[in-house]
Design an enzyme around this catalytic site. Sequence first.
Site, PDB file in Angstrom:
ATOM      1  N   LYS A 115      31.628 -93.732 -18.946  1.00 33.27           N
ATOM      2  CA  LYS A 115      30.890 -94.726 -19.259  1.00 33.27           C
ATOM      3  C   LYS A 115      29.454 -94.554 -18.898  1.00 33.27           C
ATOM      4  CE  LYS A 115      34.549 -98.387 -18.399  1.00 33.27           C
ATOM      5  NZ  LYS A 115      34.661 -98.947 -19.677  1.00 33.27           N
TER       6      LYS A 115
ATOM      7  N   ARG B  86      45.768 -99.366 -20.964  1.00 32.81           N
ATOM      8  CA  ARG B  86      47.037 -99.249 -21.803  1.00 32.81           C
ATOM      9  C   ARG B  86      47.890 -98.199 -21.507  1.00 32.81           C
ATOM     10  NH1 ARG B  86      43.543 -98.754 -27.309  1.00 32.81           N
ATOM     11  NH2 ARG B  86      42.088 -99.733 -25.663  1.00 32.81           N
TER      12      ARG B  86
HETATM   13  N1  BES Z   1      38.286-101.743 -18.328  1.00 27.88           N
HETATM   14  C1  BES Z   1      37.929-101.270 -19.703  1.00 27.88           C
HETATM   15  C2  BES Z   1      37.751-102.842 -20.582  1.00 27.88           C
HETATM   16  C3  BES Z   1      36.512-103.592 -19.854  1.00 27.88           C
HETATM   17  C4  BES Z   1      35.271-103.644 -20.433  1.00 27.88           C
HETATM   18  C5  BES Z   1      36.961-104.603 -18.892  1.00 27.88           C
HETATM   19  C6  BES Z   1      34.336-104.415 -19.807  1.00 27.88           C
HETATM   20  C7  BES Z   1      35.824-105.592 -18.706  1.00 27.88           C
HETATM   21  C8  BES Z   1      34.599-105.283 -19.132  1.00 27.88           C
HETATM   22  C9  BES Z   1      38.662-100.638 -20.532  1.00 27.88           C
HETATM   23  O1  BES Z   1      39.321 -99.776 -19.733  1.00 27.88           O
HETATM   24  C10 BES Z   1      37.999 -99.808 -21.396  1.00 27.88           C
HETATM   25  O2  BES Z   1      37.079 -99.070 -20.970  1.00 27.88           O
HETATM   26  N2  BES Z   1      38.320 -99.968 -22.725  1.00 27.88           N
HETATM   27  C11 BES Z   1      37.625 -99.167 -23.481  1.00 27.88           C
HETATM   28  C12 BES Z   1      38.673 -98.911 -24.651  1.00 27.88           C
HETATM   29  C13 BES Z   1      38.121 -97.940 -25.743  1.00 27.88           C
HETATM   30  C14 BES Z   1      37.664 -96.661 -25.231  1.00 27.88           C
HETATM   31  C15 BES Z   1      38.993 -97.770 -26.945  1.00 27.88           C
HETATM   32  C16 BES Z   1      36.594-100.246 -24.372  1.00 27.88           C
HETATM   33  O3  BES Z   1      36.795-101.504 -24.482  1.00 27.88           O
HETATM   34  O4  BES Z   1      35.363 -99.727 -24.787  1.00 27.88           O
HETATM   35 MN    MN Z   2      38.415 -97.851 -19.393  1.00 26.21          MN
END
Ligand code: BES
Ligand code: MN
Length: 498
Positions: free
Chosen positions: A279, A353
């Site tokens: 990230k 997921r």
């Molecule tokens: N934990 C994150 C989602 C999240 C984002 C929670 C912001 C709280 C605040 C999750 O694991 C994630 O990173 N999801 C990705 C999925 C994508 C790579 C398909 C996302 O939402 O960007």
């Molecule tokens: Mn994630």
Amino acid sequence: MQFKSHTQAPARLKSDCMVIPLFSDDARSNQHLKALPKNIENRVKSMVSRGVLSGKAGETVYLQDDSIKNTDMLLICGAGSVKQIDRESLRVFGGNMITALKNRKFKTVSLLIPDKFNMDKDHSAMSQSIVEGIVLGSYEYTRYKDAKQRSKWPERIVLIAPQKTNKPSFEDGIKTGRIAGWGQNLSRELIGHPSNYLTPQEMARVCRNLAKQYKFQCKVLSEAQIARLKMNCLLAVNAGSDKPVHFIIMSYKGPRAPQKPVCLVGKGITFDSGGISIKPAANMDEMKGDMGGAACVIASIASAAQLKLPVNLVALVPTTENLPSGSAYKPGDVLTALNGVTVEVLNTDAEGRLILADALAYSHRLKPAAIIDVATLTGAAKIALGFAAAAFFVNNDKLRKQFNQAADNSGERIWEMPLWKDYQEQIKSSIADIKNTGGRPAGTCTAAAFLNNFTGDFPWAHIDMAALDVEYKGGAYKPKGSSGYGVRLILEFLRNWK
Ligand code: BES
Ligand code: MN
Ligand code: ZN
């Protein structure tokens, strides 16, 4: 903070401060002032007529008046319009009241509850909502602050019931509100902890302690046991972390409960760096809260056990960090989940997921009456609904009804989104059964579609609370910081479960 009920004349009660709600409508709404000595009633009425007091929600004014012999101070608290009294406005009232009492050094505070706070015949929703507001409004995360910096709160709140109160219901509501508030604050605390403190192992320890204290079962599977079960998706997410993975299984059997359990599943990523698909640095600290779903189900089962709800419950928490390293799982890897479904990993940041896939597949062996998962799953949920509601997916009419009712009652909003086949198409893989992302369009829906491959034919509800684990704006009973979203929703659902 302790709660007591008082069902006699208010003047009989000894307290350091008495809280007096004031409605913003005319004098007829403020009949409860008649329970006070005449000169106080007149003084308040005169201040209202001169516009010094308005009764608007959020208004708090201290009055010193020695005509109530047993009370030092009066706190007038705006309650808004009588016509707008509902559970949420009472929570807000409780929150505003306790905020005004912060650091005041009162030991015992009494609250004169107007008959007009009552919304139904049984008085329990009323006392529950007020107490929730008080308990939630007085939360702060203090683990790393010394005692001097922590706020002081009253030791005891005495709720003076209106006349003709159904006393058992009133006291029942106090208890429900106290425990629901406690549960939500527990969830806030867990979310608030940094990931160097709340590791998967620490989370397991917390669960074991709660189980011991509130008399339910807790079993923690270690890495070897997880491997024997073939929970390969959970293992893959853990591969980049030096800290051991855990799979926590808690169960509570309620009195007179139907046989089949309700199964709760919570995403327990104690820190989500994204892994190899790392990230951006900005706000990455917030990913310590990526166990908000786990915190919700842990607090829910612990609260249900305290309330002795007549329901059988199992809570499953897969928990690990998601980090990059030489041993981390990588984009392109193919994993075989517990139920045999093969998954192509296209983004290691779509890890939630994956760990839920194995946990959902595991839940089938419990023959659940319903599976409910709660997860901070997709940033796209924020894009779709902002901070106003969690994204909600459901494959069953009865569950849909029950959850919408529970959301209304608890004030924790959900908004239904679709489980259409289109989204299954979007996550088909060319080399495996499915892939773990479907690209940018409808990211919240494709994540739900992914989970749907692991839910069998069981009644299932999925709550994506990614936008809601942190409270940014702040509100009367919502201090800024971790929100503890979902505990009141799940508890209200369970309280009415049939
Ligand atoms: N934990 C994150 C989602 C999240 C984002 C929670 C912001 C709280 C605040 C999750 O694991 C994630 O990173 N999801 C990705 C999925 C994508 C790579 C398909 C996302 O939402 O960007
Ligand atoms: Mn994630
Ligand atoms: Zn995550």
